[in-house]
Design a protein around this motif. Structure first.
Motif, PDB file in Angstrom:
ATOM      1  N   ASN A 126       0.822  -1.200   0.000  1.00 16.95           N
ATOM      2  CA  ASN A 126       0.000   0.000   0.000  1.00 16.95           C
ATOM      3  C   ASN A 126       0.864   1.261   0.000  1.00 16.95           C
ATOM      4  OD1 ASN A 126      -2.361   1.417  -0.076  1.00 16.95           O
ATOM      5  ND2 ASN A 126      -3.012   0.900   1.971  1.00 16.95           N
ATOM      6  N   TYR A 127       2.062   1.188   0.590  1.00 11.39           N
ATOM      7  CA  TYR A 127       2.955   2.342   0.581  1.00 11.39           C
ATOM      8  C   TYR A 127       3.433   2.646  -0.841  1.00 11.39           C
ATOM      9  CZ  TYR A 127       3.255   2.298   5.665  1.00 11.39           C
ATOM     10  OH  TYR A 127       2.958   2.369   6.994  1.00 11.39           O
ATOM     11  N   VAL A 128       3.677   1.634  -1.628  1.00 11.40           N
ATOM     12  CA  VAL A 128       4.100   1.834  -3.020  1.00 11.40           C
ATOM     13  C   VAL A 128       2.948   2.407  -3.841  1.00 11.40           C
ATOM     14  CG1 VAL A 128       4.939   0.671  -5.102  1.00 11.40           C
ATOM     15  CG2 VAL A 128       5.799  -0.011  -2.865  1.00 11.40           C
ATOM     16  N   ILE A 145      -5.580   5.533   0.041  1.00 17.15           N
ATOM     17  CA  ILE A 145      -6.403   5.977   1.173  1.00 17.15           C
ATOM     18  C   ILE A 145      -7.705   5.196   1.204  1.00 17.15           C
ATOM     19  CG2 ILE A 145      -7.694   7.947   2.103  1.00 17.15           C
ATOM     20  CD1 ILE A 145      -5.408   9.729   1.037  1.00 17.15           C
ATOM     21  N   LEU A 146      -8.261   4.900   0.042  1.00 18.05           N
ATOM     22  CA  LEU A 146      -9.473   4.090  -0.028  1.00 18.05           C
ATOM     23  C   LEU A 146      -9.231   2.700   0.545  1.00 18.05           C
ATOM     24  CD1 LEU A 146     -12.414   3.805  -1.043  1.00 18.05           C
ATOM     25  CD2 LEU A 146     -11.455   3.007  -3.195  1.00 18.05           C
ATOM     26  N   PHE A 147      -8.069   2.126   0.282  1.00 15.77           N
ATOM     27  CA  PHE A 147      -7.747   0.787   0.791  1.00 15.77           C
ATOM     28  C   PHE A 147      -7.576   0.765   2.313  1.00 15.77           C
ATOM     29  CE2 PHE A 147      -5.851  -0.719  -3.483  1.00 15.77           C
ATOM     30  CZ  PHE A 147      -7.117  -1.054  -3.914  1.00 15.77           C
ATOM     31  N   THR A 148      -7.362   1.935   2.927  1.00 13.55           N
ATOM     32  CA  THR A 148      -7.291   1.971   4.391  1.00 13.55           C
ATOM     33  C   THR A 148      -8.673   2.018   5.016  1.00 13.55           C
ATOM     34  OG1 THR A 148      -7.109   4.383   4.498  1.00 13.55           O
ATOM     35  CG2 THR A 148      -5.051   3.125   4.406  1.00 13.55           C
ATOM     36  N   ALA A 183      -1.235  10.029   2.600  1.00 13.99           N
ATOM     37  CA  ALA A 183      -1.563   8.605   2.439  1.00 13.99           C
ATOM     38  C   ALA A 183      -0.676   7.744   3.329  1.00 13.99           C
ATOM     39  CB  ALA A 183      -1.416   8.194   0.977  1.00 13.99           C
ATOM     40  N   TRP A 184       0.626   8.039   3.385  1.00 23.59           N
ATOM     41  CA  TRP A 184       1.529   7.254   4.231  1.00 23.59           C
ATOM     42  C   TRP A 184       1.154   7.362   5.699  1.00 23.59           C
ATOM     43  CZ3 TRP A 184       7.053   8.308   1.958  1.00 23.59           C
ATOM     44  CH2 TRP A 184       7.209   7.550   0.799  1.00 23.59           C
ATOM     45  N   LEU A 185       0.783   8.567   6.144  1.00 20.76           N
ATOM     46  CA  LEU A 185       0.377   8.736   7.537  1.00 20.76           C
ATOM     47  C   LEU A 185      -0.892   7.951   7.849  1.00 20.76           C
ATOM     48  CD1 LEU A 185       1.069  12.532   8.081  1.00 20.76           C
ATOM     49  CD2 LEU A 185       2.249  10.611   9.159  1.00 20.76           C
ATOM     50  N   LEU A 186      -1.845   7.955   6.945  1.00 19.72           N
ATOM     51  CA  LEU A 186      -3.079   7.211   7.169  1.00 19.72           C
ATOM     52  C   LEU A 186      -2.843   5.704   7.145  1.00 19.72           C
ATOM     53  CD1 LEU A 186      -5.539   9.392   5.099  1.00 19.72           C
ATOM     54  CD2 LEU A 186      -5.403   9.198   7.590  1.00 19.72           C
ATOM     55  N   ILE A 187      -1.960   5.245   6.271  1.00 18.19           N
ATOM     56  CA  ILE A 187      -1.627   3.818   6.230  1.00 18.19           C
ATOM     57  C   ILE A 187      -0.947   3.405   7.529  1.00 18.19           C
ATOM     58  CG2 ILE A 187      -0.200   2.074   5.091  1.00 18.19           C
ATOM     59  CD1 ILE A 187      -0.568   3.771   2.503  1.00 18.19           C
ATOM     60  N   TYR A 188       0.004   4.215   7.984  1.00 14.40           N
ATOM     61  CA  TYR A 188       0.701   3.921   9.235  1.00 14.40           C
ATOM     62  C   TYR A 188      -0.275   3.903  10.405  1.00 14.40           C
ATOM     63  CZ  TYR A 188       3.850   4.251  13.175  1.00 14.40           C
ATOM     64  OH  TYR A 188       4.491   4.010  14.354  1.00 14.40           O
ATOM     65  N   GLN A 189      -1.196   4.859  10.431  1.00 14.36           N
ATOM     66  CA  GLN A 189      -2.171   4.928  11.511  1.00 14.36           C
ATOM     67  C   GLN A 189      -3.092   3.709  11.507  1.00 14.36           C
ATOM     68  OE1 GLN A 189      -4.908   8.186  11.197  1.00 14.36           O
ATOM     69  NE2 GLN A 189      -5.509   8.033  13.341  1.00 14.36           N
ATOM     70  N   SER A 190      -3.502   3.258  10.336  1.00 13.22           N
ATOM     71  CA  SER A 190      -4.376   2.086  10.280  1.00 13.22           C
ATOM     72  C   SER A 190      -3.638   0.828  10.736  1.00 13.22           C
ATOM     73  CB  SER A 190      -4.948   1.897   8.877  1.00 13.22           C
ATOM     74  OG  SER A 190      -3.951   1.499   7.961  1.00 13.22           O
TER      75      SER A 190
END
Length: 64
Positions: free
Chosen positions: A2-4, A14-17, A49-56
């Protein structure tokens, strides 16, 4: 992975989170920002997006 994906399509990652409304809002701002600024605003959306992925991921570890 997801980061890539966030590097190329931040609204989709962001949708995938699991944040549907936020991904729609980001998409509506991201497309004109790319077209008007020539891509200068793109790194801001990548960081978001990276921050939201990390948070999830952090939320999943906490619930674990």
């Amino acid at each position: 992975m997801n980061y890539v994906l966030a590097l190329f399509l931040p609204p989709l990652s962001i949708l995938f989170t699991g944040r549907l409304i936020l991904s729609i809002v980001v998409f509506l701002i991201w497309v004109p920002a790319i077209l008007i600024s020539g891509g200068l605003g793109h790194p801001i959306f990548i960081l978001l997006a990276w921050l939201l992925i990390y948070q999830s991921h952090a939320d999943r570890r906490e619930d674990g």
